[in-house]
Write an enzyme that holds these catalytic residues in place. Structure first.
Site, mmCIF file in Angstrom:
data_model
loop_
_atom_site.group_PDB
_atom_site.id
_atom_site.type_symbol
_atom_site.label_atom_id
_atom_site.label_comp_id
_atom_site.label_asym_id
_atom_site.label_seq_id
_atom_site.Cartn_x
_atom_site.Cartn_y
_atom_site.Cartn_z
ATOM 1 N N LYS A 102 -12.952 -7.365 -17.493
ATOM 2 C CA LYS A 102 -13.582 -8.569 -16.939
ATOM 3 C C LYS A 102 -12.500 -9.472 -16.385
ATOM 4 O O LYS A 102 -11.377 -9.477 -16.899
ATOM 5 C CB LYS A 102 -14.333 -9.328 -18.047
ATOM 6 C CG LYS A 102 -15.363 -10.293 -17.522
ATOM 7 C CD LYS A 102 -16.652 -9.580 -17.183
ATOM 8 C CE LYS A 102 -17.704 -10.496 -16.617
ATOM 9 N NZ LYS A 102 -19.017 -9.848 -16.544
ATOM 10 N N ASP A 142 -19.619 -11.421 -10.437
ATOM 11 C CA ASP A 142 -20.180 -12.031 -11.645
ATOM 12 C C ASP A 142 -20.602 -13.440 -11.232
ATOM 13 O O ASP A 142 -20.862 -13.681 -10.051
ATOM 14 C CB ASP A 142 -19.122 -12.019 -12.770
ATOM 15 C CG ASP A 142 -19.710 -12.383 -14.119
ATOM 16 O OD1 ASP A 142 -20.517 -11.600 -14.643
ATOM 17 O OD2 ASP A 142 -19.383 -13.455 -14.661
ATOM 18 N N GLY A 214 -36.574 -17.634 -16.101
ATOM 19 C CA GLY A 214 -35.587 -17.377 -15.044
ATOM 20 C C GLY A 214 -36.245 -16.556 -13.952
ATOM 21 O O GLY A 214 -36.801 -15.487 -14.216
ATOM 22 N N GLY A 216 -34.654 -15.785 -10.902
ATOM 23 C CA GLY A 216 -33.601 -15.521 -9.925
ATOM 24 C C GLY A 216 -33.558 -14.044 -9.613
ATOM 25 O O GLY A 216 -34.588 -13.360 -9.633
ATOM 26 N N ASN A 217 -32.366 -13.535 -9.359
ATOM 27 C CA ASN A 217 -32.239 -12.128 -8.978
ATOM 28 C C ASN A 217 -32.856 -11.211 -10.036
ATOM 29 O O ASN A 217 -33.728 -10.397 -9.741
ATOM 30 C CB ASN A 217 -30.761 -11.808 -8.757
ATOM 31 C CG ASN A 217 -30.578 -10.387 -8.297
ATOM 32 O OD1 ASN A 217 -30.705 -9.456 -9.094
ATOM 33 N ND2 ASN A 217 -30.352 -10.207 -7.018
ATOM 34 N N ALA A 218 -32.422 -11.367 -11.279
ATOM 35 C CA ALA A 218 -32.895 -10.465 -12.330
ATOM 36 C C ALA A 218 -34.374 -10.718 -12.653
ATOM 37 O O ALA A 218 -35.192 -9.791 -12.632
ATOM 38 C CB ALA A 218 -32.024 -10.650 -13.579
ATOM 39 N N GLY A 219 -34.741 -11.966 -12.922
ATOM 40 C CA GLY A 219 -36.097 -12.282 -13.384
ATOM 41 C C GLY A 219 -37.181 -12.048 -12.348
ATOM 42 O O GLY A 219 -38.255 -11.533 -12.675
#
Ligand code: NAD
Length: 406
Positions: A102, A142, A214, A216-219
């Site tokens: 990371k 990230d 959420g 956004g992209n994921a949700g």
């Protein structure tokens, strides 16, 4: 709480359950290498500002280090170390040939012009190019880093080493060697986990209610895909608040409403609720897909969902985990539930090093195989030791990493 201390507690917990040899346990407490670099950037006003950057290379037993680069004012060395440890666990949980890494830069990217951002991103690579590469360490986006930033980094790396190496970085735009399916891979992986847990607790899609924090992209992709499969999405939220209709929401209409008003709030045919209330609804499946530390010892006792699918990273605190476990709420941990993203990043790297480009169907088919297999593997370990799924994922990941000898 120091995130690295937190990660080490999780390591100790898993090591105890699996009876890990003490020498191996000791080795796993340290990242193999942590690089700290000073990155001078010429600012638009003619001054030079120096930013601090990190790259933590936790373990490469299973393959090249893999993990994103975060641009955030709150980045610390311990946070980067912890995140690289969790990447090691995540890659090993889904059994892809990648290690844990990371990176991070202490910066508020919103305060930089595009030119300054480009010079910072190229500067990061100028300091770290010896330590990355498709066979060594493969960064990705990230928090606050984008396909554009990945493009600059790849370009700078190739300029310095003097040859093409598209697999040095993933999360690239498709035109620059990115993979089909990456944009919704995290959600798709979470969907496979949802399908598997629903089967385990005898729910059919039509009888399953889902709340997603959420959008956004994921949700939002998770909501779209699950509702397409017949699941009843009854509540969603974003930073401005949430909405609920226990009869089910029309996700296409909610997306359209969000596009027009920049929020899911005030959607017709639904009641507004807060981001705290969405977590405590009487639903079958709860999906935190926004921030970390939203399920805490204060609200864990009020959670009524039968299962939590952690699409966000670190949404549940360790104290809350204990309460949820005691109450019989099954938590599908982030290292498994959101691993679809890194899995398709691995596919991108694999395509790049082989000079191939796979169709979306091939990508999704391969993703399904990996996610379902990983879910079943973690479930088997959970049953064997009678432990929660988070600990089971850690045990199975550490087993994989250490079985090759460190
Ligand atoms: P995003 O920025 O696209 O979306 C975040 C969403 O959270 C937005 O809808 C935002 O409005 C909402 N939000 C912000 N503050 C909130 C609050 N206080 N309460 C409720 N909602 C709030 O980010 P994303 O890419 O969808 O990532 C979401 C989570 O998933 C993060 O934890 C991230 O680390 C994790 N994750 C994402 C990926 C990926 O591929 N995108 C991969 C692995 C893990």
């Amino acid at each position: 709480m120091n995130p690295f201390k937190n990660a080490m507690k999780q390591l100790d917990n898993a090591a105890g359950i699996m009876n890990l040899d003490s020498n191996t346990h000791e080795v796993l407490k340290y990242p193999q290498r942590v690089l700290e670099v000073a990155i001078p950037v010429s600012m638009d006003n003619g001054t030079t500002k120096v930013f601090t950057g990190y790259r933590s290379q936790y373990d490469d037993t299973l393959g090249p280090y893999k993990g994103g680069i975060r641009y955030h004012p709150g980045v610390t060395k311990d946070e980067v170390k912890a995140l690289s440890f969790w990447m090691m666990i995540k890659c090993a949980t889904v059994n892809i040939p990648m290690g844990g890494g990371k990176g991070g830069v202490i910066v508020n990217p919103k305060e930089l012009s595009e030119g300054e951002l480009e010079r910072l991103s190229r500067g990061y690579v100028q300091k770290l190019w010896r330590n990355i590469g498709s066979d060594k360490d493969v960064p990705a986006p990230d928090v606050y880093t984008t396909p554009q930033i990945m493009g600059w980094m790849r370009d700078e790396y190739e300029r310095i080493v003097g040859h093409s190496d598209p697999g040095v970085i993933t999360g690239k735009a498709i035109k620059d060697g990115g993979s089909e399916g990456r944009s919704y891979a995290t959600a798709q992986g979470g969907v496979y986990c949802t399908i598997e847990i629903a089967k385990k607790i005898n729910l059919t899609p039509e009888s399953t209610t889902v709340a997603i924090q959420g959008f956004g992209n994921a949700g939002s992709h998770m909501a779209r895909i699950l509702s397409g499969l017949g699941y009843k999405i009854v509540a969603v939220s974003d930073s401005r608040g949430g909405i609920v209709n226990m009869e089910g929401l029309d996700i296409d209409q909610v997306s359209e409403h969000k596009k027009n008003t920049r929020s899911v709030s005030d959607f017709s045919n639904a009641k507004n609720i807060s981001n705290e209330e969405i977590l405590e609804l009487g639903v079958d499946i709860l999906v935190p897909a926004a921030l970390e530390n939203v399920i805490t010892k204060e609200n864990a006792g009020q959670i009524k969902a039968k299962a939590i699918v952690e699409l966000a990273n670190g949404p549940t605190t360790p104290d809350a985990d204990e309460i949820l476990n005691a109450n019989g709420v099954i938590v599908i941990p982030d290292v498994l539930a959101n691993a679809g993203g890194v899995t398709v990043s691995y596919f991108e790297w694999d395509q790049n090093v082989k000079g191939e480009h796979w169709s979306e169907e091939v990508v999704i088919e391969k993703l399904e195989k990996i996610m379902v297999h990983a879910f079943q593997g973690v479930w088997t370990v959970k049953e064997k030791f009678n432990i929660d799924m988070r600990t089971a994922a850690f045990v199975s990941a550490i087993e994989r990493v250490t079985s090759k000898g460190l």
